[in-house]
Motif scaffolding. Structure first.
Motif, PDB file in Angstrom:
ATOM      1  N   ARG A  24       0.824  -1.216   0.000  1.00 28.88           N
ATOM      2  CA  ARG A  24       0.000   0.000   0.000  1.00 28.88           C
ATOM      3  C   ARG A  24       0.854   1.261   0.000  1.00 28.88           C
ATOM      4  NH1 ARG A  24      -4.559  -1.603   4.452  1.00 28.88           N
ATOM      5  NH2 ARG A  24      -5.664  -3.102   3.156  1.00 28.88           N
ATOM      6  N   GLN A  25       2.007   1.190   0.645  1.00 30.55           N
ATOM      7  CA  GLN A  25       2.891   2.348   0.719  1.00 30.55           C
ATOM      8  C   GLN A  25       3.636   2.590  -0.600  1.00 30.55           C
ATOM      9  OE1 GLN A  25       3.192   4.267   3.545  1.00 30.55           O
ATOM     10  NE2 GLN A  25       4.530   5.661   2.464  1.00 30.55           N
ATOM     11  N   VAL A  26       4.132   1.535  -1.241  1.00 31.28           N
ATOM     12  CA  VAL A  26       4.996   1.722  -2.411  1.00 31.28           C
ATOM     13  C   VAL A  26       4.270   1.728  -3.749  1.00 31.28           C
ATOM     14  CG1 VAL A  26       7.000   0.754  -1.236  1.00 31.28           C
ATOM     15  CG2 VAL A  26       5.622  -0.717  -2.672  1.00 31.28           C
ATOM     16  N   LEU A  27       3.146   1.053  -3.852  1.00 32.79           N
ATOM     17  CA  LEU A  27       2.488   0.934  -5.158  1.00 32.79           C
ATOM     18  C   LEU A  27       2.113   2.285  -5.770  1.00 32.79           C
ATOM     19  CD1 LEU A  27       1.759  -1.100  -7.284  1.00 32.79           C
ATOM     20  CD2 LEU A  27      -0.464  -1.396  -6.187  1.00 32.79           C
ATOM     21  N   PRO A  28       1.563   3.241  -5.022  1.00 29.27           N
ATOM     22  CA  PRO A  28       1.275   4.541  -5.644  1.00 29.27           C
ATOM     23  C   PRO A  28       2.528   5.218  -6.217  1.00 29.27           C
ATOM     24  CG  PRO A  28       0.094   4.344  -3.573  1.00 29.27           C
ATOM     25  CD  PRO A  28       1.044   3.170  -3.653  1.00 29.27           C
ATOM     26  N   SER A  29       3.655   5.085  -5.536  1.00 26.56           N
ATOM     27  CA  SER A  29       4.902   5.667  -6.045  1.00 26.56           C
ATOM     28  C   SER A  29       5.375   4.947  -7.298  1.00 26.56           C
ATOM     29  CB  SER A  29       5.997   5.600  -4.979  1.00 26.56           C
ATOM     30  OG  SER A  29       5.646   6.382  -3.870  1.00 26.56           O
ATOM     31  N   ILE A  30       5.278   3.631  -7.307  1.00 24.43           N
ATOM     32  CA  ILE A  30       5.709   2.845  -8.459  1.00 24.43           C
ATOM     33  C   ILE A  30       4.881   3.212  -9.684  1.00 24.43           C
ATOM     34  CG2 ILE A  30       5.729   0.494  -9.413  1.00 24.43           C
ATOM     35  CD1 ILE A  30       6.494  -0.464  -6.582  1.00 24.43           C
ATOM     36  N   LYS A  31       3.598   3.397  -9.494  1.00 21.79           N
ATOM     37  CA  LYS A  31       2.703   3.703 -10.620  1.00 21.79           C
ATOM     38  C   LYS A  31       2.967   5.075 -11.227  1.00 21.79           C
ATOM     39  CE  LYS A  31      -1.228   0.781  -9.401  1.00 21.79           C
ATOM     40  NZ  LYS A  31      -2.650   0.782  -9.024  1.00 21.79           N
ATOM     41  N   GLN A  32       3.687   5.940 -10.543  1.00 23.47           N
ATOM     42  CA  GLN A  32       3.997   7.272 -11.076  1.00 23.47           C
ATOM     43  C   GLN A  32       5.061   7.234 -12.164  1.00 23.47           C
ATOM     44  OE1 GLN A  32       5.048   9.990  -7.948  1.00 23.47           O
ATOM     45  NE2 GLN A  32       3.131   9.670  -6.853  1.00 23.47           N
ATOM     46  N   PHE A  33       5.764   6.132 -12.293  1.00 27.56           N
ATOM     47  CA  PHE A  33       6.870   6.028 -13.233  1.00 27.56           C
ATOM     48  C   PHE A  33       6.537   5.059 -14.361  1.00 27.56           C
ATOM     49  CE2 PHE A  33       8.637   7.199  -9.151  1.00 27.56           C
ATOM     50  CZ  PHE A  33       9.463   8.250  -9.486  1.00 27.56           C
ATOM     51  N   ASN A  34       7.128   5.301 -15.529  1.00 25.43           N
ATOM     52  CA  ASN A  34       7.010   4.381 -16.654  1.00 25.43           C
ATOM     53  C   ASN A  34       8.118   3.351 -16.556  1.00 25.43           C
ATOM     54  OD1 ASN A  34       4.800   5.596 -17.853  1.00 25.43           O
ATOM     55  ND2 ASN A  34       6.076   7.055 -18.975  1.00 25.43           N
ATOM     56  N   ASN A  35       7.750   2.095 -16.430  1.00 23.48           N
ATOM     57  CA  ASN A  35       8.699   0.986 -16.406  1.00 23.48           C
ATOM     58  C   ASN A  35       9.828   1.166 -15.385  1.00 23.48           C
ATOM     59  OD1 ASN A  35       7.363  -0.444 -18.500  1.00 23.48           O
ATOM     60  ND2 ASN A  35       8.230   1.009 -19.948  1.00 23.48           N
ATOM     61  N   PRO A  36       9.488   1.374 -14.113  1.00 18.88           N
ATOM     62  CA  PRO A  36      10.549   1.551 -13.112  1.00 18.88           C
ATOM     63  C   PRO A  36      11.282   0.255 -12.808  1.00 18.88           C
ATOM     64  CG  PRO A  36       8.443   1.400 -12.027  1.00 18.88           C
ATOM     65  CD  PRO A  36       8.161   1.409 -13.512  1.00 18.88           C
ATOM     66  N   ARG A  37      12.460   0.407 -12.242  1.00 13.30           N
ATOM     67  CA  ARG A  37      13.239  -0.718 -11.731  1.00 13.30           C
ATOM     68  C   ARG A  37      13.172  -0.645 -10.216  1.00 13.30           C
ATOM     69  NH1 ARG A  37      18.577  -0.631 -15.569  1.00 13.30           N
ATOM     70  NH2 ARG A  37      17.430  -0.828 -17.515  1.00 13.30           N
ATOM     71  N   LEU A  38      13.049  -1.804  -9.583  1.00  8.37           N
ATOM     72  CA  LEU A  38      12.844  -1.846  -8.144  1.00  8.37           C
ATOM     73  C   LEU A  38      13.846  -2.785  -7.493  1.00  8.37           C
ATOM     74  CD1 LEU A  38      10.903  -0.996  -5.796  1.00  8.37           C
ATOM     75  CD2 LEU A  38       9.632  -3.074  -6.294  1.00  8.37           C
ATOM     76  N   LEU A  39      14.468  -2.320  -6.417  1.00  7.55           N
ATOM     77  CA  LEU A  39      15.358  -3.144  -5.609  1.00  7.55           C
ATOM     78  C   LEU A  39      14.680  -3.363  -4.270  1.00  7.55           C
ATOM     79  CD1 LEU A  39      18.055  -4.509  -4.899  1.00  7.55           C
ATOM     80  CD2 LEU A  39      18.898  -2.244  -4.228  1.00  7.55           C
ATOM     81  N   ASP A  40      14.457  -4.621  -3.909  1.00  4.10           N
ATOM     82  CA  ASP A  40      13.801  -4.968  -2.648  1.00  4.10           C
ATOM     83  C   ASP A  40      14.813  -5.677  -1.763  1.00  4.10           C
ATOM     84  OD1 ASP A  40      12.127  -5.638  -0.580  1.00  4.10           O
ATOM     85  OD2 ASP A  40      10.760  -6.851  -1.779  1.00  4.10           O
TER      86      ASP A  40
END
Length: 98
Positions: A24-40
């Motif tokens: 819930r915390q990260v998904l809105p931020s991820i959706k703001q970018f086109n094809n982001p890369r994510l490190l978990d």
């Protein structure tokens, strides 16, 4: 999303709740970018957060000491134990003072 629905036998209720809250915390931020890369870092034993955001990312890498080997076109995991700064040689941990 109800955290009770997402439980698996190996996932504790607390782990399940924390994963849902992270999503819930990260998904809105991820959706703001086109094809982001994510490190978990600390992705957990199934890299479930990465799997849940897979439709919204170009690539995701998860690192955890208990991560299984996952290697798909979008998600890759690395099983690695990250040592504490105190156990690293000073030349590798950025030096600094006491």
């Amino acid at each position: 999303m109800n955290f009770q629905e997402s439980k698996t036998p190996k996932e504790t209720p607390l782990d399940s709740l924390l994963r849902v809250l992270r999503l819930r915390q990260v998904l809105p931020s991820i959706k703001q970018f086109n094809n982001p890369r994510l490190l978990d870092i600390g992705c957990g034993w199934e890299a479930r957060l990465l799997k849940e955001v897979e439709p919204y990312i170009a690539q995701g890498v998860g690192i955890d000491f208990k991560a299984p080997e996952i290697n798909t076109p979008k998600i890759r995991t690395i099983s690695h134990y990250l040592e504490s700064k105190d156990s690293m040689p000073q030349a590798l941990n950025g030096g600094g003072g006491q």
